[in-house]
Motif scaffolding. Structure first.
Motif, PDB file in Angstrom:
ATOM      1  N   PRO A  59       0.790  -1.234   0.000  1.00  0.00           N
ATOM      2  CA  PRO A  59       0.000   0.000   0.000  1.00  0.00           C
ATOM      3  C   PRO A  59       0.819   1.279   0.000  1.00  0.00           C
ATOM      4  O   PRO A  59       0.474   2.240  -0.700  1.00  0.00           O
ATOM      5  N   GLU A  60       1.926   1.333   0.771  1.00  0.00           N
ATOM      6  CA  GLU A  60       2.687   2.583   0.835  1.00  0.00           C
ATOM      7  C   GLU A  60       3.330   2.935  -0.502  1.00  0.00           C
ATOM      8  O   GLU A  60       3.479   4.115  -0.830  1.00  0.00           O
ATOM      9  N   VAL A  61       3.678   1.917  -1.295  1.00  0.00           N
ATOM     10  CA  VAL A  61       4.219   2.190  -2.623  1.00  0.00           C
ATOM     11  C   VAL A  61       3.122   2.713  -3.543  1.00  0.00           C
ATOM     12  O   VAL A  61       3.335   3.647  -4.326  1.00  0.00           O
ATOM     13  N   VAL A  62       1.939   2.121  -3.450  1.00  0.00           N
ATOM     14  CA  VAL A  62       0.808   2.572  -4.270  1.00  0.00           C
ATOM     15  C   VAL A  62       0.440   4.011  -3.925  1.00  0.00           C
ATOM     16  O   VAL A  62       0.183   4.837  -4.807  1.00  0.00           O
ATOM     17  N   HIS A  80       0.801   7.384  -6.385  1.00  0.00           N
ATOM     18  CA  HIS A  80      -0.255   8.372  -6.643  1.00  0.00           C
ATOM     19  C   HIS A  80       0.253   9.786  -6.370  1.00  0.00           C
ATOM     20  O   HIS A  80      -0.042  10.713  -7.133  1.00  0.00           O
ATOM     21  N   GLN A  81       0.983   9.936  -5.282  1.00  0.00           N
ATOM     22  CA  GLN A  81       1.536  11.251  -4.963  1.00  0.00           C
ATOM     23  C   GLN A  81       2.551  11.683  -6.013  1.00  0.00           C
ATOM     24  O   GLN A  81       2.582  12.850  -6.427  1.00  0.00           O
ATOM     25  N   GLU A  82       3.382  10.761  -6.463  1.00  0.00           N
ATOM     26  CA  GLU A  82       4.387  11.050  -7.485  1.00  0.00           C
ATOM     27  C   GLU A  82       3.732  11.457  -8.798  1.00  0.00           C
ATOM     28  O   GLU A  82       4.242  12.321  -9.521  1.00  0.00           O
ATOM     29  N   ALA A  83       2.585  10.839  -9.095  1.00  0.00           N
ATOM     30  CA  ALA A  83       1.878  11.118 -10.351  1.00  0.00           C
ATOM     31  C   ALA A  83       0.861  12.245 -10.213  1.00  0.00           C
ATOM     32  O   ALA A  83       0.150  12.545 -11.187  1.00  0.00           O
ATOM     33  N   ASN A  84       0.753  12.847  -9.019  1.00  0.00           N
ATOM     34  CA  ASN A  84      -0.225  13.911  -8.755  1.00  0.00           C
ATOM     35  C   ASN A  84      -1.656  13.450  -9.025  1.00  0.00           C
ATOM     36  O   ASN A  84      -2.473  14.158  -9.614  1.00  0.00           O
ATOM     37  N   LEU A  85      -1.953  12.234  -8.593  1.00  0.00           N
ATOM     38  CA  LEU A  85      -3.288  11.671  -8.737  1.00  0.00           C
ATOM     39  C   LEU A  85      -3.945  11.560  -7.367  1.00  0.00           C
ATOM     40  O   LEU A  85      -3.279  11.295  -6.370  1.00  0.00           O
ATOM     41  N   GLU A  86      -5.253  11.759  -7.358  1.00  0.00           N
ATOM     42  CA  GLU A  86      -6.000  11.628  -6.103  1.00  0.00           C
ATOM     43  C   GLU A  86      -6.100  10.160  -5.730  1.00  0.00           C
ATOM     44  O   GLU A  86      -6.405   9.302  -6.574  1.00  0.00           O
ATOM     45  N   LEU A  87      -5.858   9.848  -4.469  1.00  0.00           N
ATOM     46  CA  LEU A  87      -5.934   8.473  -4.000  1.00  0.00           C
ATOM     47  C   LEU A  87      -7.392   8.014  -4.032  1.00  0.00           C
ATOM     48  O   LEU A  87      -8.251   8.652  -3.424  1.00  0.00           O
ATOM     49  N   PRO A  88      -7.708   6.926  -4.741  1.00  0.00           N
ATOM     50  CA  PRO A  88      -9.106   6.525  -4.880  1.00  0.00           C
ATOM     51  C   PRO A  88      -9.730   5.973  -3.615  1.00  0.00           C
ATOM     52  O   PRO A  88     -10.953   5.968  -3.463  1.00  0.00           O
ATOM     53  N   SER A  89      -8.916   5.497  -2.675  1.00  0.00           N
ATOM     54  CA  SER A  89      -9.447   4.901  -1.455  1.00  0.00           C
ATOM     55  C   SER A  89      -8.344   4.863  -0.401  1.00  0.00           C
ATOM     56  O   SER A  89      -7.151   4.901  -0.733  1.00  0.00           O
ATOM     57  N   ASP A  90      -8.768   4.796   0.860  1.00  0.00           N
ATOM     58  CA  ASP A  90      -7.798   4.602   1.936  1.00  0.00           C
ATOM     59  C   ASP A  90      -7.871   3.182   2.484  1.00  0.00           C
ATOM     60  O   ASP A  90      -7.294   2.874   3.524  1.00  0.00           O
TER      61      ASP A  90
END
Length: 209
Positions: free
Chosen positions: A85-88, A92-102
């Motif tokens: 999970p921490e890599v995923v 997302h942060q690296e790609a400037n994408l919103e995290l779809p779920s926690d």
């Protein structure tokens, strides 16, 4: 025995139009439901792993067998590492994408990695659109490049590995509408048929037939 079979066969023939009608209705509903499911986009790439350096030792000869074994173990580690999970989240942060779920289980379904050979790890990244999947895959590659470099710099391993990423390929996964409709029809047909036979059997038991 023959009369009993004939009785049930007669009941089935009598109820067959109803059974088919129910099955067709469920199949049509499954058809509309399947058409509402949007295709998912996937990006596939691989990691090729090789032993690049090893610490010299006078007491132990690190020959080709142990080199391959060490590479195999590192490939297994990398395969598990990519999909945590921490890599995923970092991708997302690296790609400037919103995290779809926690939810960690939901995050685990976004990135899949598998060691398919001693020196080969395949990675699949899923996204709602082709662009999202491509950007996220690039984010995964950048995060893992940083993580592997940090592992070698700070982990003080006895051996060092070269990890090479292949070119990415994008694909689209579509739901098989025909398979869904056929499965819905057959499942409903068999369940309804068995229900008719069960009800008739209970009626016969109550009437003492």
């Amino acid at each position: 025995m023959k009369s009993s079979l004939e009785h049930y066969w007669g009941v089935v023939r009598e109820r067959l139009p109803m059974i088919i009608l129910i099955s067709v209705t469920v199949a049509v509903a499954a058809l509309f439901a399947a058409k509402q499911v949007k295709p998912s986009h996937e990006v596939h790439f691989s990691y090729l792993i090789s032993l690049s350096a090893r610490d010299p030792s006078q007491d132990f000869r690190f020959d080709g067998y142990y080199a391959l074994q060490a590479t195999d173990l590192f490939a297994a580690t990398l395969a598990r590492w990519v999909a945590i999970p921490e890599v995923v989240v970092a991708a997302h942060q690296e790609a400037n994408l919103e995290l779809p779920s926690d939810d960690p289980r939901a995050l685990a379904r976004i990135v899949k990695a598998e060691k398919v050979a001693p020196q080969l790890v395949t990675v699949t990244v899923r996204g709602a659109t082709r662009e999202e999947a491509a950007v996220l895959a690039e984010g995964v590659r950048r995060v893992m490049e940083h993580n592997v470099a940090r592992y070698h710099n700070e982990g003080v391993p006895a051996v060092s590995f070269a990890v090479v990423s292949t070119e990415a390929w994008s694909g689209v996964v579509r739901l098989s509408v025909l398979l869904v409709v056929t499965a819905a029809f057959l499942f409903t047909f068999l369940v309804t048929l068995n229900g008719v036979l069960l009800v008739e059997s209970l009626k016969n038991r109550e009437s003492g037939i």
